[in-house]
Design a protein around this motif. Sequence first.
Motif, PDB file in Angstrom:
ATOM      1  N   ASN A  26     -10.263  -1.413 -15.798  1.00 43.62           N
ATOM      2  CA  ASN A  26      -9.936  -2.536 -16.673  1.00 43.62           C
ATOM      3  C   ASN A  26     -11.061  -2.700 -17.684  1.00 43.62           C
ATOM      4  O   ASN A  26     -12.232  -2.545 -17.335  1.00 43.62           O
ATOM      5  N   TYR A  27     -10.740  -3.022 -18.919  1.00 46.98           N
ATOM      6  CA  TYR A  27     -11.802  -3.184 -19.911  1.00 46.98           C
ATOM      7  C   TYR A  27     -11.877  -4.586 -20.500  1.00 46.98           C
ATOM      8  O   TYR A  27     -12.799  -4.900 -21.244  1.00 46.98           O
ATOM      9  N   ALA A  28     -10.939  -5.457 -20.194  1.00 47.44           N
ATOM     10  CA  ALA A  28     -10.953  -6.816 -20.742  1.00 47.44           C
ATOM     11  C   ALA A  28     -11.974  -7.688 -20.015  1.00 47.44           C
ATOM     12  O   ALA A  28     -12.283  -7.471 -18.844  1.00 47.44           O
ATOM     13  N   HIS A  29     -12.515  -8.665 -20.749  1.00 46.41           N
ATOM     14  CA  HIS A  29     -13.423  -9.660 -20.180  1.00 46.41           C
ATOM     15  C   HIS A  29     -12.685 -10.993 -20.033  1.00 46.41           C
ATOM     16  O   HIS A  29     -11.884 -11.360 -20.895  1.00 46.41           O
ATOM     17  N   ALA A 164     -15.040  -7.732 -16.295  1.00 44.41           N
ATOM     18  CA  ALA A 164     -16.217  -8.578 -16.107  1.00 44.41           C
ATOM     19  C   ALA A 164     -15.893 -10.015 -16.477  1.00 44.41           C
ATOM     20  O   ALA A 164     -14.901 -10.302 -17.153  1.00 44.41           O
ATOM     21  N   TYR A 165     -16.751 -10.910 -16.023  1.00 41.72           N
ATOM     22  CA  TYR A 165     -16.661 -12.331 -16.337  1.00 41.72           C
ATOM     23  C   TYR A 165     -17.782 -12.681 -17.316  1.00 41.72           C
ATOM     24  O   TYR A 165     -18.894 -12.166 -17.218  1.00 41.72           O
ATOM     25  N   TYR A 166     -17.479 -13.600 -18.236  1.00 39.51           N
ATOM     26  CA  TYR A 166     -18.525 -14.181 -19.069  1.00 39.51           C
ATOM     27  C   TYR A 166     -19.070 -15.433 -18.388  1.00 39.51           C
ATOM     28  O   TYR A 166     -18.313 -16.262 -17.882  1.00 39.51           O
ATOM     29  N   ALA A 200     -24.091 -21.908  -9.204  1.00 39.02           N
ATOM     30  CA  ALA A 200     -22.762 -22.344  -8.765  1.00 39.02           C
ATOM     31  C   ALA A 200     -21.676 -21.571  -9.502  1.00 39.02           C
ATOM     32  O   ALA A 200     -20.644 -21.213  -8.911  1.00 39.02           O
ATOM     33  N   GLU A 201     -21.886 -21.280 -10.779  1.00 36.64           N
ATOM     34  CA  GLU A 201     -20.902 -20.505 -11.531  1.00 36.64           C
ATOM     35  C   GLU A 201     -20.874 -19.053 -11.046  1.00 36.64           C
ATOM     36  O   GLU A 201     -19.801 -18.451 -10.937  1.00 36.64           O
ATOM     37  N   VAL A 202     -22.035 -18.492 -10.772  1.00 36.14           N
ATOM     38  CA  VAL A 202     -22.090 -17.133 -10.228  1.00 36.14           C
ATOM     39  C   VAL A 202     -21.354 -17.074  -8.891  1.00 36.14           C
ATOM     40  O   VAL A 202     -20.581 -16.148  -8.622  1.00 36.14           O
ATOM     41  N   GLU A 203     -21.564 -18.080  -8.066  1.00 37.77           N
ATOM     42  CA  GLU A 203     -20.905 -18.108  -6.762  1.00 37.77           C
ATOM     43  C   GLU A 203     -19.395 -18.231  -6.910  1.00 37.77           C
ATOM     44  O   GLU A 203     -18.636 -17.627  -6.125  1.00 37.77           O
ATOM     45  N   SER A 204     -18.937 -18.981  -7.910  1.00 37.24           N
ATOM     46  CA  SER A 204     -17.488 -19.105  -8.112  1.00 37.24           C
ATOM     47  C   SER A 204     -16.877 -17.760  -8.468  1.00 37.24           C
ATOM     48  O   SER A 204     -15.752 -17.451  -8.056  1.00 37.24           O
ATOM     49  N   VAL A 205     -17.599 -16.944  -9.210  1.00 37.54           N
ATOM     50  CA  VAL A 205     -17.131 -15.598  -9.536  1.00 37.54           C
ATOM     51  C   VAL A 205     -17.137 -14.719  -8.286  1.00 37.54           C
ATOM     52  O   VAL A 205     -16.180 -13.974  -8.026  1.00 37.54           O
ATOM     53  N   ARG A 206     -18.206 -14.824  -7.498  1.00 35.88           N
ATOM     54  CA  ARG A 206     -18.299 -14.006  -6.285  1.00 35.88           C
ATOM     55  C   ARG A 206     -17.159 -14.312  -5.327  1.00 35.88           C
ATOM     56  O   ARG A 206     -16.569 -13.404  -4.732  1.00 35.88           O
ATOM     57  N   GLN A 207     -16.816 -15.597  -5.194  1.00 39.49           N
ATOM     58  CA  GLN A 207     -15.751 -15.973  -4.267  1.00 39.49           C
ATOM     59  C   GLN A 207     -14.394 -15.431  -4.688  1.00 39.49           C
ATOM     60  O   GLN A 207     -13.518 -15.232  -3.848  1.00 39.49           O
ATOM     61  N   LEU A 208     -14.236 -15.167  -5.988  1.00 39.11           N
ATOM     62  CA  LEU A 208     -12.984 -14.602  -6.481  1.00 39.11           C
ATOM     63  C   LEU A 208     -12.976 -13.076  -6.433  1.00 39.11           C
ATOM     64  O   LEU A 208     -12.014 -12.444  -6.866  1.00 39.11           O
ATOM     65  N   GLY A 209     -14.072 -12.501  -5.933  1.00 33.19           N
ATOM     66  CA  GLY A 209     -14.153 -11.045  -5.840  1.00 33.19           C
ATOM     67  C   GLY A 209     -14.756 -10.384  -7.053  1.00 33.19           C
ATOM     68  O   GLY A 209     -14.748  -9.156  -7.159  1.00 33.19           O
ATOM     69  N   GLY A 210     -15.277 -11.159  -7.983  1.00 31.09           N
ATOM     70  CA  GLY A 210     -15.899 -10.578  -9.185  1.00 31.09           C
ATOM     71  C   GLY A 210     -17.189  -9.873  -8.846  1.00 31.09           C
ATOM     72  O   GLY A 210     -17.973 -10.330  -8.013  1.00 31.09           O
ATOM     73  N   THR A 211     -17.410  -8.744  -9.499  1.00 30.93           N
ATOM     74  CA  THR A 211     -18.620  -7.941  -9.230  1.00 30.93           C
ATOM     75  C   THR A 211     -19.453  -7.707 -10.478  1.00 30.93           C
ATOM     76  O   THR A 211     -20.534  -7.125 -10.391  1.00 30.93           O
ATOM     77  N   SER A 212     -18.970  -8.138 -11.634  1.00 33.60           N
ATOM     78  CA  SER A 212     -19.709  -7.895 -12.888  1.00 33.60           C
ATOM     79  C   SER A 212     -19.689  -9.140 -13.747  1.00 33.60           C
ATOM     80  O   SER A 212     -18.637  -9.755 -13.954  1.00 33.60           O
ATOM     81  N   ILE A 213     -20.859  -9.532 -14.246  1.00 33.77           N
ATOM     82  CA  ILE A 213     -21.008 -10.718 -15.088  1.00 33.77           C
ATOM     83  C   ILE A 213     -21.747 -10.349 -16.369  1.00 33.77           C
ATOM     84  O   ILE A 213     -22.759  -9.641 -16.332  1.00 33.77           O
ATOM     85  N   THR A 214     -21.230 -10.815 -17.500  1.00 38.96           N
ATOM     86  CA  THR A 214     -21.908 -10.686 -18.779  1.00 38.96           C
ATOM     87  C   THR A 214     -22.351 -12.078 -19.221  1.00 38.96           C
ATOM     88  O   THR A 214     -21.541 -13.014 -19.231  1.00 38.96           O
ATOM     89  N   PHE A 215     -23.632 -12.235 -19.548  1.00 37.30           N
ATOM     90  CA  PHE A 215     -24.109 -13.544 -19.980  1.00 37.30           C
ATOM     91  C   PHE A 215     -23.861 -13.693 -21.480  1.00 37.30           C
ATOM     92  O   PHE A 215     -24.316 -12.891 -22.293  1.00 37.30           O
ATOM     93  N   SER A 216     -23.098 -14.736 -21.813  1.00 35.12           N
ATOM     94  CA  SER A 216     -22.649 -14.964 -23.188  1.00 35.12           C
ATOM     95  C   SER A 216     -23.434 -16.126 -23.769  1.00 35.12           C
ATOM     96  O   SER A 216     -22.917 -17.219 -23.957  1.00 35.12           O
ATOM     97  N   ASP A 217     -24.700 -15.895 -24.045  1.00 31.09           N
ATOM     98  CA  ASP A 217     -25.576 -16.950 -24.527  1.00 31.09           C
ATOM     99  C   ASP A 217     -25.858 -16.747 -26.004  1.00 31.09           C
ATOM    100  O   ASP A 217     -26.115 -15.628 -26.469  1.00 31.09           O
ATOM    101  N   ALA A 218     -25.790 -17.827 -26.761  1.00 33.97           N
ATOM    102  CA  ALA A 218     -26.082 -17.752 -28.188  1.00 33.97           C
ATOM    103  C   ALA A 218     -26.313 -19.150 -28.736  1.00 33.97           C
ATOM    104  O   ALA A 218     -25.724 -20.099 -28.263  1.00 33.97           O
TER     105      ALA A 218
END
Length: 218
Positions: A26-29, A164-166, A200-218
């Motif tokens: 999958n390539y979508a974020h 990945a998740y942002y 807490a946000e990282v943990e919410s992703v982990r609980q959904l089975g997410g394994t990749s996070i991109t930090f979208s800071d600007a």
Amino acid sequence: MKILLINPKFPNSFWSFQGLDGLVQNYAHAPLGLATVAALTPRDIQVQIVDENIETISLETDADVVGFTAFNVQIRRAVELSQEFRKRGKKVVLGGPYVSLIPEHFEPLFDAIFVGEAEHIWPQFCRDLQAGSIKTRYDEPDKIDMSKSPIPRYELLKNERYNAYYLQTSRGCPFTCEFCDIIITNGRVPRTKDLDQVLAEVESVRQLGGTSITFSDA
């Protein structure tokens, strides 16, 4: 009452990550903005998120309102879809970074637009919607306290379809790059979430089975 939130399809470009097709499954974020707006919506309003980058959009919906987000490369598709939903009697609204840059252009095309950050003005819109009297424009003149931004409702997404998740830990940039509009939409002074909020946000992703996070800071 129900709100349908739509992430319009990106054209084949840097923004779409289509260059990763064939390299990854999958390539979508995951669309961070819509997941955050969903979290800002009162729980007595039903929310559905549809991401055209991973699924087909049906123009037949039981939603009372159809909301769109859009970067500049998505705006043509957002307007196209909104016109189709309007023909079917739906109220259509638009937020996101592009409308905040040139809001006057989009006021005639949508029933309501959102200029600036959503944390205060989206809940106000929801209250107005429930009262039966929405405004045509909601402006946030200030830069919000990041500690007031909720954990995005990633559970509303088709999580197995994303690469990945942002996550966003800050907004605002002190630099003055001439090609970038971040200082207009997010300001020059960096604002940050605290560590517990980010974890807490990282943990919410982990609980959904997410394994990749991109930090979208600007």
